[in-house]
Design a protein around this motif. Structure first.
Motif, PDB file in Angstrom:
ATOM      1  N   UNK A 105      41.068  69.798 -76.941  1.00 35.37           N
ATOM      2  CA  UNK A 105      39.758  69.407 -76.566  1.00 35.37           C
ATOM      3  C   UNK A 105      38.203  68.970 -76.947  1.00 35.37           C
ATOM      4  N   UNK A 106      38.549  69.427 -78.714  1.00 36.43           N
ATOM      5  CA  UNK A 106      37.051  69.375 -78.980  1.00 36.43           C
ATOM      6  C   UNK A 106      37.009  67.967 -79.993  1.00 36.43           C
ATOM      7  N   UNK A 107      36.905  67.079 -79.420  1.00 36.20           N
ATOM      8  CA  UNK A 107      36.783  66.120 -80.293  1.00 36.20           C
ATOM      9  C   UNK A 107      35.964  65.672 -80.965  1.00 36.20           C
ATOM     10  N   UNK A 108      34.746  66.045 -80.580  1.00 37.69           N
ATOM     11  CA  UNK A 108      33.541  65.330 -81.248  1.00 37.69           C
ATOM     12  C   UNK A 108      33.650  66.477 -82.530  1.00 37.69           C
ATOM     13  N   UNK A 109      34.361  68.065 -82.303  1.00 37.38           N
ATOM     14  CA  UNK A 109      34.017  68.428 -84.089  1.00 37.38           C
ATOM     15  C   UNK A 109      35.020  68.160 -84.648  1.00 37.38           C
ATOM     16  N   UNK A 110      36.210  67.780 -84.076  1.00 35.70           N
ATOM     17  CA  UNK A 110      36.949  67.573 -85.117  1.00 35.70           C
ATOM     18  C   UNK A 110      37.067  65.804 -85.874  1.00 35.70           C
ATOM     19  N   UNK A 111      36.616  65.414 -85.635  1.00 34.98           N
ATOM     20  CA  UNK A 111      35.456  63.782 -85.755  1.00 34.98           C
ATOM     21  C   UNK A 111      34.195  64.496 -87.144  1.00 34.98           C
ATOM     22  N   UNK A 112      33.952  65.481 -86.945  1.00 35.06           N
ATOM     23  CA  UNK A 112      32.844  65.895 -87.898  1.00 35.06           C
ATOM     24  C   UNK A 112      33.841  66.109 -88.946  1.00 35.06           C
ATOM     25  N   UNK A 113      34.264  67.229 -88.899  1.00 35.01           N
ATOM     26  CA  UNK A 113      35.630  67.461 -89.782  1.00 35.01           C
ATOM     27  C   UNK A 113      36.074  66.622 -90.536  1.00 35.01           C
ATOM     28  N   UNK A 114      36.675  65.648 -89.801  1.00 31.66           N
ATOM     29  CA  UNK A 114      36.980  64.275 -90.361  1.00 31.66           C
ATOM     30  C   UNK A 114      36.343  63.414 -91.364  1.00 31.66           C
ATOM     31  N   UNK A 115      34.671  63.498 -90.477  1.00 35.49           N
ATOM     32  CA  UNK A 115      33.947  62.347 -91.461  1.00 35.49           C
ATOM     33  C   UNK A 115      33.626  63.635 -92.966  1.00 35.49           C
ATOM     34  N   UNK A 116      33.308  64.166 -92.789  1.00 36.86           N
ATOM     35  CA  UNK A 116      33.011  65.681 -93.724  1.00 36.86           C
ATOM     36  C   UNK A 116      34.442  65.627 -95.258  1.00 36.86           C
ATOM     37  N   UNK A 117      35.270  64.869 -94.789  1.00 35.91           N
ATOM     38  CA  UNK A 117      36.460  64.607 -95.978  1.00 35.91           C
ATOM     39  C   UNK A 117      35.934  63.605 -97.090  1.00 35.91           C
ATOM     40  N   UNK A 120      38.600  58.653-100.316  1.00 35.20           N
ATOM     41  CA  UNK A 120      38.916  57.118-100.869  1.00 35.20           C
ATOM     42  C   UNK A 120      40.143  56.794-100.946  1.00 35.20           C
ATOM     43  N   UNK A 121      40.180  54.979-100.748  1.00 37.63           N
ATOM     44  CA  UNK A 121      41.276  54.371-101.096  1.00 37.63           C
ATOM     45  C   UNK A 121      42.123  54.310 -99.579  1.00 37.63           C
ATOM     46  N   UNK A 122      43.141  54.802 -99.955  1.00 35.90           N
ATOM     47  CA  UNK A 122      44.399  54.559 -99.006  1.00 35.90           C
ATOM     48  C   UNK A 122      43.824  55.410 -97.501  1.00 35.90           C
ATOM     49  N   UNK A 123      43.628  57.113 -97.878  1.00 33.88           N
ATOM     50  CA  UNK A 123      43.484  58.411 -97.758  1.00 33.88           C
ATOM     51  C   UNK A 123      42.183  57.772 -96.427  1.00 33.88           C
ATOM     52  N   UNK A 124      41.315  57.091 -97.262  1.00 31.05           N
ATOM     53  CA  UNK A 124      39.816  56.721 -96.344  1.00 31.05           C
ATOM     54  C   UNK A 124      40.319  56.034 -95.548  1.00 31.05           C
ATOM     55  N   UNK A 125      41.063  54.932 -95.257  1.00 30.63           N
ATOM     56  CA  UNK A 125      41.649  53.980 -94.468  1.00 30.63           C
ATOM     57  C   UNK A 125      42.287  54.717 -93.304  1.00 30.63           C
ATOM     58  N   UNK A 126      43.273  56.032 -93.419  1.00 30.04           N
ATOM     59  CA  UNK A 126      43.828  56.477 -92.659  1.00 30.04           C
ATOM     60  C   UNK A 126      42.989  57.623 -91.906  1.00 30.04           C
ATOM     61  N   UNK A 127      41.525  57.684 -92.392  1.00 32.45           N
ATOM     62  CA  UNK A 127      41.064  58.927 -91.705  1.00 32.45           C
ATOM     63  C   UNK A 127      39.990  58.041 -90.807  1.00 32.45           C
ATOM     64  N   UNK A 128      39.298  56.678 -91.085  1.00 37.06           N
ATOM     65  CA  UNK A 128      38.495  56.040 -90.382  1.00 37.06           C
ATOM     66  C   UNK A 128      39.511  55.321 -89.533  1.00 37.06           C
ATOM     67  N   UNK A 129      40.847  55.546 -89.434  1.00 35.04           N
ATOM     68  CA  UNK A 129      41.937  55.367 -88.631  1.00 35.04           C
ATOM     69  C   UNK A 129      42.117  56.127 -87.163  1.00 35.04           C
ATOM     70  N   UNK A 130      42.081  57.751 -87.990  1.00 32.75           N
ATOM     71  CA  UNK A 130      41.964  58.809 -86.815  1.00 32.75           C
ATOM     72  C   UNK A 130      40.591  58.941 -85.738  1.00 32.75           C
ATOM     73  N   UNK A 131      39.072  58.541 -87.110  1.00 32.46           N
ATOM     74  CA  UNK A 131      38.340  59.074 -86.812  1.00 32.46           C
ATOM     75  C   UNK A 131      37.593  57.942 -84.886  1.00 32.46           C
ATOM     76  N   UNK A 132      38.892  56.604 -85.539  1.00 28.84           N
ATOM     77  CA  UNK A 132      38.259  55.675 -84.395  1.00 28.84           C
ATOM     78  C   UNK A 132      39.063  55.673 -83.299  1.00 28.84           C
ATOM     79  N   UNK A 133      40.649  56.519 -83.229  1.00 27.24           N
ATOM     80  CA  UNK A 133      41.189  56.473 -82.039  1.00 27.24           C
ATOM     81  C   UNK A 133      41.132  57.974 -81.600  1.00 27.24           C
ATOM     82  N   UNK A 134      40.463  58.274 -82.156  1.00 26.62           N
ATOM     83  CA  UNK A 134      39.794  59.369 -81.147  1.00 26.62           C
ATOM     84  C   UNK A 134      37.954  59.199 -80.643  1.00 26.62           C
TER      85      UNK A 134
END
Length: 214
Positions: A105-117, A120-134
């Motif tokens: 249930x620590x969604x904000x912390x998870x978003x912060x970790x994802x933003x720190x990755x 680039x490229x397709x991987x960045x798109x996947x990260x953004x999608x995961x952040x948006x869902x959260x």
């Protein structure tokens, strides 16, 4: 053997000796450079193996901390790995941490970790999608829309529509669900769920190319 043949061989021998005197240093230099290159490559490979082993050890430490539900220590281990390496283990450790944080249930912390990755490229798109869902899950659809921006791939379009649903804007949701469906192939596995989502907001499922051809 004729005398002319002997003179030809002697002349050829002299030419070979002259050529060696002129080019011998460059030949030796080339051999030395080749040996140096091989030695350097082997040492670089050995260094990479040592680095990879160290990164793997840190990754395993993160996994161990997650298994014991010590998310704070796992986060420290991930941060240490990020400062010392940039390989695949950094991403694996971070994604493992994100999964555990979301489950806790620590969604904000998870978003912060994802933003720190460093993505680039397709991987960045996947990260953004995961952040948006959260962000949608956290009740922040406007932030999800900002994260995805003008993304046009089917998955991003679906998430943008989900964000509009969360924001109470069914009309925009219908538009983006329709765009997502039109961007998909007729046999795409996610079509079924998308069609249900579109129907739920009062939209009509667009005909596929296959249906039109029939």
């Amino acid at each position: 053997m004729a005398i002319d043949d002997l003179l030809d061989e002697h002349e050829q021998g002299q030419r070979v000796q002259d050529w060696l005197r002129r080019n011998g240093l460059s030949i030796v230099g080339g051999v030395v450079l080749g040996i140096a290159a091989i030695w350097g490559w082997n040492n670089w490979q050995a260094s990479r193996l040592q680095s990879s082993a160290a990164d793997n050890a840190r990754y395993q430490a993160v996994v161990a901390q997650l298994a014991s539900s010590d998310l704070e220590e796992a986060a420290r281990q991930v941060k240490a790995l990020e400062t010392e390496s940039s390989g695949i283990y950094v991403d694996l450790a971070a994604l493992a941490l994100v999964k555990a944080q979301v489950e806790a249930g620590k969604v904000e912390e998870a978003i912060a970790v994802l933003r720190g990755l460093k993505a680039e490229g397709e991987f960045q798109a996947l990260v953004n999608q995961r952040i948006a869902r959260l962000q949608i899950e956290a009740g922040k659809p406007a932030e999800a829309l900002a994260t995805l921006g003008n993304a046009q791939d089917p998955t991003s379009l679906e998430i943008i529509a989900d964000a509009h649903v969360a924001a109470g804007d069914g009309e925009k949701a219908r538009d983006f669900y329709t765009k997502a469906l039109l961007a998909l192939k007729a046999d795409a596995p996610q079509r079924g769920l998308l069609e249900i989502k579109l129907s739920d907001v009062g939209g009509e499922v667009p005909a596929t190319e296959d249906a039109t051809a029939q």
